[in-house]
Write a protein that holds these residues in place. Structure first.
Motif, PDB file in Angstrom:
ATOM      1  N   ALA B 241      49.858 -44.999 -10.842  1.00 16.80           N
ATOM      2  CA  ALA B 241      48.567 -45.142 -10.164  1.00 16.80           C
ATOM      3  C   ALA B 241      47.401 -44.955 -11.131  1.00 16.80           C
ATOM      4  O   ALA B 241      46.395 -45.655 -11.016  1.00 16.80           O
ATOM      5  CB  ALA B 241      48.463 -44.141  -9.015  1.00 16.80           C
ATOM      6  N   LEU B 242      47.522 -44.031 -12.090  1.00 16.57           N
ATOM      7  CA  LEU B 242      46.380 -43.794 -12.978  1.00 16.57           C
ATOM      8  C   LEU B 242      46.067 -45.018 -13.838  1.00 16.57           C
ATOM      9  O   LEU B 242      44.950 -45.527 -13.789  1.00 16.57           O
ATOM     10  CB  LEU B 242      46.617 -42.535 -13.824  1.00 16.57           C
ATOM     11  CG  LEU B 242      45.456 -42.134 -14.714  1.00 16.57           C
ATOM     12  CD1 LEU B 242      44.222 -41.796 -13.887  1.00 16.57           C
ATOM     13  CD2 LEU B 242      45.810 -40.949 -15.594  1.00 16.57           C
ATOM     14  N   PRO B 243      47.048 -45.529 -14.628  1.00 19.67           N
ATOM     15  CA  PRO B 243      46.696 -46.710 -15.440  1.00 19.67           C
ATOM     16  C   PRO B 243      46.330 -47.934 -14.612  1.00 19.67           C
ATOM     17  O   PRO B 243      45.348 -48.623 -14.935  1.00 19.67           O
ATOM     18  CB  PRO B 243      47.950 -46.966 -16.280  1.00 19.67           C
ATOM     19  CG  PRO B 243      49.015 -46.122 -15.738  1.00 19.67           C
ATOM     20  CD  PRO B 243      48.405 -45.036 -14.934  1.00 19.67           C
ATOM     21  N   ILE B 244      47.075 -48.198 -13.542  1.00 16.94           N
ATOM     22  CA  ILE B 244      46.761 -49.389 -12.742  1.00 16.94           C
ATOM     23  C   ILE B 244      45.396 -49.238 -12.082  1.00 16.94           C
ATOM     24  O   ILE B 244      44.557 -50.140 -12.129  1.00 16.94           O
ATOM     25  CB  ILE B 244      47.851 -49.629 -11.665  1.00 16.94           C
ATOM     26  CG1 ILE B 244      49.190 -49.926 -12.330  1.00 16.94           C
ATOM     27  CG2 ILE B 244      47.460 -50.777 -10.750  1.00 16.94           C
ATOM     28  CD1 ILE B 244      50.337 -50.063 -11.360  1.00 16.94           C
ATOM     29  N   GLY B 245      45.170 -48.065 -11.519  1.00 19.62           N
ATOM     30  CA  GLY B 245      43.908 -47.835 -10.821  1.00 19.62           C
ATOM     31  C   GLY B 245      42.716 -47.908 -11.763  1.00 19.62           C
ATOM     32  O   GLY B 245      41.707 -48.550 -11.457  1.00 19.62           O
ATOM     33  N   VAL B 246      42.845 -47.283 -12.934  1.00 21.16           N
ATOM     34  CA  VAL B 246      41.718 -47.269 -13.865  1.00 21.16           C
ATOM     35  C   VAL B 246      41.479 -48.678 -14.418  1.00 21.16           C
ATOM     36  O   VAL B 246      40.335 -49.135 -14.504  1.00 21.16           O
ATOM     37  CB  VAL B 246      41.972 -46.249 -14.999  1.00 21.16           C
ATOM     38  CG1 VAL B 246      40.929 -46.389 -16.094  1.00 21.16           C
ATOM     39  CG2 VAL B 246      41.941 -44.835 -14.447  1.00 21.16           C
ATOM     40  N   ALA B 247      42.569 -49.376 -14.731  1.00 20.30           N
ATOM     41  CA  ALA B 247      42.400 -50.734 -15.252  1.00 20.30           C
ATOM     42  C   ALA B 247      41.737 -51.628 -14.206  1.00 20.30           C
ATOM     43  O   ALA B 247      40.805 -52.380 -14.512  1.00 20.30           O
ATOM     44  CB  ALA B 247      43.759 -51.307 -15.663  1.00 20.30           C
ATOM     45  N   ALA B 248      42.192 -51.512 -12.962  1.00 21.07           N
ATOM     46  CA  ALA B 248      41.605 -52.334 -11.897  1.00 21.07           C
ATOM     47  C   ALA B 248      40.128 -52.012 -11.718  1.00 21.07           C
ATOM     48  O   ALA B 248      39.291 -52.910 -11.593  1.00 21.07           O
ATOM     49  CB  ALA B 248      42.358 -52.099 -10.587  1.00 21.07           C
ATOM     50  N   SER B 249      39.803 -50.706 -11.747  1.00 19.68           N
ATOM     51  CA  SER B 249      38.399 -50.335 -11.545  1.00 19.68           C
ATOM     52  C   SER B 249      37.531 -50.828 -12.688  1.00 19.68           C
ATOM     53  O   SER B 249      36.427 -51.318 -12.458  1.00 19.68           O
ATOM     54  CB  SER B 249      38.229 -48.831 -11.457  1.00 19.68           C
ATOM     55  OG  SER B 249      39.317 -48.242 -10.882  1.00 19.68           O
ATOM     56  N   ILE B 250      38.032 -50.691 -13.923  1.00 12.84           N
ATOM     57  CA  ILE B 250      37.216 -51.130 -15.056  1.00 12.84           C
ATOM     58  C   ILE B 250      36.972 -52.623 -14.955  1.00 12.84           C
ATOM     59  O   ILE B 250      35.851 -53.099 -15.141  1.00 12.84           O
ATOM     60  CB  ILE B 250      37.902 -50.783 -16.395  1.00 12.84           C
ATOM     61  CG1 ILE B 250      37.878 -49.280 -16.610  1.00 12.84           C
ATOM     62  CG2 ILE B 250      37.201 -51.476 -17.555  1.00 12.84           C
ATOM     63  CD1 ILE B 250      38.585 -48.842 -17.857  1.00 12.84           C
ATOM     64  N   TYR B 251      38.026 -53.360 -14.617  1.00  9.57           N
ATOM     65  CA  TYR B 251      37.818 -54.798 -14.519  1.00  9.57           C
ATOM     66  C   TYR B 251      36.805 -55.129 -13.431  1.00  9.57           C
ATOM     67  O   TYR B 251      35.860 -55.875 -13.658  1.00  9.57           O
ATOM     68  CB  TYR B 251      39.146 -55.528 -14.247  1.00  9.57           C
ATOM     69  CG  TYR B 251      38.914 -57.012 -14.128  1.00  9.57           C
ATOM     70  CD1 TYR B 251      38.676 -57.775 -15.270  1.00  9.57           C
ATOM     71  CD2 TYR B 251      38.841 -57.630 -12.893  1.00  9.57           C
ATOM     72  CE1 TYR B 251      38.390 -59.117 -15.180  1.00  9.57           C
ATOM     73  CE2 TYR B 251      38.556 -58.976 -12.786  1.00  9.57           C
ATOM     74  CZ  TYR B 251      38.331 -59.717 -13.936  1.00  9.57           C
ATOM     75  OH  TYR B 251      38.034 -61.034 -13.843  1.00  9.57           O
ATOM     76  N   THR B 313      42.387 -44.591  -3.458  1.00  5.51           N
ATOM     77  CA  THR B 313      41.616 -43.367  -3.732  1.00  5.51           C
ATOM     78  C   THR B 313      41.183 -43.343  -5.184  1.00  5.51           C
ATOM     79  O   THR B 313      40.022 -43.058  -5.501  1.00  5.51           O
ATOM     80  CB  THR B 313      42.496 -42.125  -3.443  1.00  5.51           C
ATOM     81  OG1 THR B 313      43.124 -42.301  -2.190  1.00  5.51           O
ATOM     82  CG2 THR B 313      41.653 -40.875  -3.439  1.00  5.51           C
ATOM     83  N   ILE B 314      42.125 -43.640  -6.082  1.00 10.43           N
ATOM     84  CA  ILE B 314      41.807 -43.578  -7.513  1.00 10.43           C
ATOM     85  C   ILE B 314      40.807 -44.672  -7.872  1.00 10.43           C
ATOM     86  O   ILE B 314      39.852 -44.442  -8.617  1.00 10.43           O
ATOM     87  CB  ILE B 314      43.094 -43.690  -8.353  1.00 10.43           C
ATOM     88  CG1 ILE B 314      43.934 -42.435  -8.136  1.00 10.43           C
ATOM     89  CG2 ILE B 314      42.772 -43.872  -9.825  1.00 10.43           C
ATOM     90  CD1 ILE B 314      45.148 -42.341  -8.997  1.00 10.43           C
ATOM     91  N   ILE B 315      41.008 -45.860  -7.326  1.00  9.16           N
ATOM     92  CA  ILE B 315      40.095 -46.959  -7.670  1.00  9.16           C
ATOM     93  C   ILE B 315      38.682 -46.632  -7.190  1.00  9.16           C
ATOM     94  O   ILE B 315      37.712 -46.797  -7.936  1.00  9.16           O
ATOM     95  CB  ILE B 315      40.593 -48.280  -7.043  1.00  9.16           C
ATOM     96  CG1 ILE B 315      41.878 -48.727  -7.737  1.00  9.16           C
ATOM     97  CG2 ILE B 315      39.530 -49.368  -7.183  1.00  9.16           C
ATOM     98  CD1 ILE B 315      42.464 -50.003  -7.204  1.00  9.16           C
TER      99      ILE B 315
END
Lengths: 265, 450
Positions: B241-251, B313-315
């Motif tokens: 969740a952390l890498p996927i969520g952070v990558a999705a949010s940054i994009y 939540t993370i995104i």
């Protein structure tokens, strides 16, 4: 007051650094810049003046393609830097911005050490081969930013801990660290007190020896003090462009005269 | 005539004293005081409920952390345990747990004789004070230490849950009238043994570290193995969740063009955060187990389902953290010729990191306490095995999770399990409070002001 004759003779010998032809800028449907033609000279301070919303900052941001970051902004026409079209599809804005540095309205040092603030640009552009090189660039840039004496003992301190005027000079030093050819300044003194403003203006005058400086300002006194050439923008049009002395003493266009005498804007 | 139109309130006139309040001012002040009183009342009710909750949980659950033990000296009779006398492990193994029960009865008789007590109970009833797992405990010890056969060894046996309940006040002579598992005479005998120091109630680490036990032996049940299950799930959630969520949010936040398409995605992510967790559970059942054929009841699948649930939540928190970074920092980086990605990774992300971390920890805490999706993928079984011994078995072997284990205990009939459910809740809350505190500390510690 400037010695007009002397300034004019000095300006005449200079080359055109940036040449804009028929530039149009649109924000979505609104036409923000209309048909601007201007030649910005090397080793000269050029001031853009005009009332709020007249497009002077927008035009400034076209010169290093900072407008690219705004989705709805479109630029038409030609802007040539040393004869090369900066909006050519082959031009990478990243390389352009290394050549055309920018100082912003609000001092915006990175929340890092003073040293890292300056070293960041040279690092990402690979300007320093080793630590000693980088140290030298940092010192040289801070000296050019006229802030070396104040911060040389605390290069590890955070850049955000400096006073407003120091922060802005740090930002100028950061901009010159990448060895740009043109320096764009978007109202660099609007957030500063009169003493810090005087220091920055003095610095701008020194920078003229190495760079072509373009400064957007709301203060006509500032434009008169620091610039050799002045461009007056009004409602997206470049109304008048010429020697600073001539613009302020003997404007051609009635709108320019109204603005500098305080009747509009 | 103007005075007539004013209903009770007099406007301030020129020259009137400031030292006396007008009716209008009084009314306004009163309204303000009333509003403040409502607010304080609301907070007081909330705090009262919290206090009641905490007292209830602690009062009901602390009992699970102590357990009643019976200390006995058992003579490991060689004639019974190793009839051939050659100490061959395979032969010793042939003696089943039933064969060990008489040893315990003998030990009780010996103890009673030594103390000079007379309970009037048969040896079998005396041994009834112990957990049904006592003979198995004895056998395990003998198989691990065959050299002790023939010696007399001191053992601490778990007491039966009724005896334990009697020690904790849950079981009384009135409550056992219809209880076949224990008699009043056995309770009398318990009192005698307590006086003699044979029975004592002490802290029970097996509740925190042990595995679940069958319906018959609530005294042996522990939450440890399901804690390991939760831990492995959290690893899966964190790693995905952390890498996927952070990558999705940054994009989405920094790169994506603002079109109606990204708007749709944005709205959907916000809505996903509000989707009931059981929906994610049935999605996990359909996709991970029925379609991808991942093992049932595995923490890997649990972690995948909780990842889906935690991602929104993370995104959302990551995007909020990215948004909070002033645009001037991005301008500054772009202005010195950094690429978009450099400006994000060198400047924006470090500034947003505390917010991202806080969001991640809150998301993990939420996932840790989630029960409903685990019910659907079968992570709520009776798992009495030992803790997994490798990462692979930790991820793939059937396991339970803390909240699922608590639910499982609360379902069982024996009140002794009820106590354990409350105890499990205490442990779960300790985890959640710790994680939330960590989130607060991280935010305080790394928050930068500019």
């Amino acid at each position: 007051m400037y010695d007009l004759a002397k300034t004019e003779s000095a300006v005449e010998q200079k080359d055109t650094k940036i040449s804009a032809r028929n530039v149009q800028v649109y924000y979505g449907d609104s036409h923000a810049i209309k048909d601007v033609d201007v030649d910005i000279e090397d080793k000269t301070v050029t001031a853009f003046i005009g009332p709020s919303g007249c497009g002077k900052s927008t035009f400034l941001r076209c010169l290093n393609r900072m407008n690219d970051t705004i989705d709805i902004c479109r630029v038409k026409g030609d802007i040539l830097l040393d004869g090369e079209d900066i909006y050519d599809p082959k031009v990478d804005p990243v390389q352009l911005r290394a050549k055309v540095g920018m100082v912003f309205q609000k001092p915006n040092p990175f929340p890092k050490s003073i040293y890292d603030n300056i070293a960041y640009g040279p690092r990402i552009h690979g300007l320093a081969k080793n630590k000693a090189d980088l140290d030298e660039i940092v010192e040289k840039s801070l000296r050019r930013g006229a802030i070396w004496e104040e911060v040389k003992d605390r290069l590890d301190a955070p850049g955000t801990g400096l006073s407003g005027g120091q922060q802005q000079r740090l930002c100028i030093a950061r901009a010159v660290a990448t060895e740009p050819e043109v320096l764009l300044m978007d109202e660099p003194c609007s957030a500063l007190d009169p003493i810090a403003t005087a220091q920055v203006e003095e610095l701008i005058d020194e920078l003229r020896q190495n760079y072509s400086v373009v400064i957007v300002t709301h203060s006509m006194q500032q434009a008169a003090r620091v610039s050799q050439k002045t461009a007056f923008f009004h409602l997206g049009n470049l109304v008048e462009y010429g020697e600073t002395g001539q613009i302020f003493t003997n404007p051609v266009d009635p709108r320019t005269e109204s603005y500098i005498t305080g009747r509009i804007g | 005539m103007t005075d007539i139109s004013q209903n009770g309130s007099t406007p301030r006139k020129h020259g009137e004293t400031l030292l006396k309040l007008t009716a209008r001012t009084k009314r306004r002040n009163a309204a303000e005081r009333r509003f403040q009183a409502y607010g304080i009342g609301a907070i007081a009710i909330g705090l009262l409920m919290l206090v009641i909750l905490v007292f209830n949980i602690v009062g009901n659950g602390m009992g699970a952390f102590t357990q009643t033990f019976v200390t006995l000296d058992v003579t490991l009779d060689a004639k019974k345990l190793d009839k051939k006398g050659n100490r061959d492990l395979d032969d010793i193994k042939k003696v089943s747990t039933f064969g060990y029960a008489p040893l315990i009865q003998k030990a009780f008789e010996a103890k009673v004789g030594a103390l000079g007590l007379d309970s009037g109970l048969k040896a079998k009833d005396m041994a009834g004070l112990l957990s049904k797992g006592a003979p198995a405990q004895l056998r395990d010890y003998v198989l691990a230490h065959p050299e002790t056969i023939g010696e007399t060894v001191t053992f601490r046996f778990l007491a039966n849950s009724r005896v334990d309940g009697y020690m904790k006040g849950r079981v009384t002579r009135d409550s056992i009238e219809n209880d076949k598992n224990i008699t009043a005479a056995q309770l009398d005998f318990t009192d005698q043994l307590v006086q003699a120091g044979v029975i004592e109630k002490t802290f029970n680490p097996a509740f925190i570290f042990g595995s679940d036990a069958s319906d018959q032996r609530p005294e042996a049940a522990g939450i440890g193995v399901s804690m390991v299950g939760s831990l492995f799930m959290m690893f899966v959630v964190l790693a995905l969740a952390l890498p996927i969520g952070v990558a999705a949010s940054i994009y989405l936040e920094e790169f994506a063009p603002k079109t109606w398409w990204t708007d749709v995605i944005e709205v959907n992510i916000s809505n996903l955060a509000a989707v009931p967790s059981i929906v994610f559970g049935i999605l996990g059942l359909a996709v991970f187990i029925n379609y991808m054929h991942l093992p049932m009841s595995a923490p890997l699948v649990g972690g995948l389902v909780l990842t889906l649930m935690t991602l929104p939540t993370i995104i959302i928190s990551t995007r909020a953290a990215l948004k909070a970074v002033p645009p001037s920092i991005r301008d500054a980086a772009l202005g010195v010729g950094a690429s978009k990605m450099q400006s994000v990774f060198h400047h924006v992300l470090p500034l947003a990191a505390p917010g991202i971390l806080t969001g991640t920890i809150i998301g993990l805490a939420q996932a840790l306490g989630e029960t409903a999706p685990l019910l659907l993928i079968g992570m709520v079984g009776f798992i009495a095995s030992n803790a997994p011994d490798s990462v692979a078995s930790g991820l793939l072997a059937p396991n339970s999770a803390m909240p699922a284990q608590i639910y499982e205990w609360a379902k069982r009939a024996d009140p002794a399990f009820y106590e354990r459910a409350w105890g499990g809740i205490i442990i779960l809350l300790v985890f959640l409070v710790t994680m939330n505190t960590l989130a607060v500390i991280l935010r305080r510690r790394f928050e930068r002001r500019w």
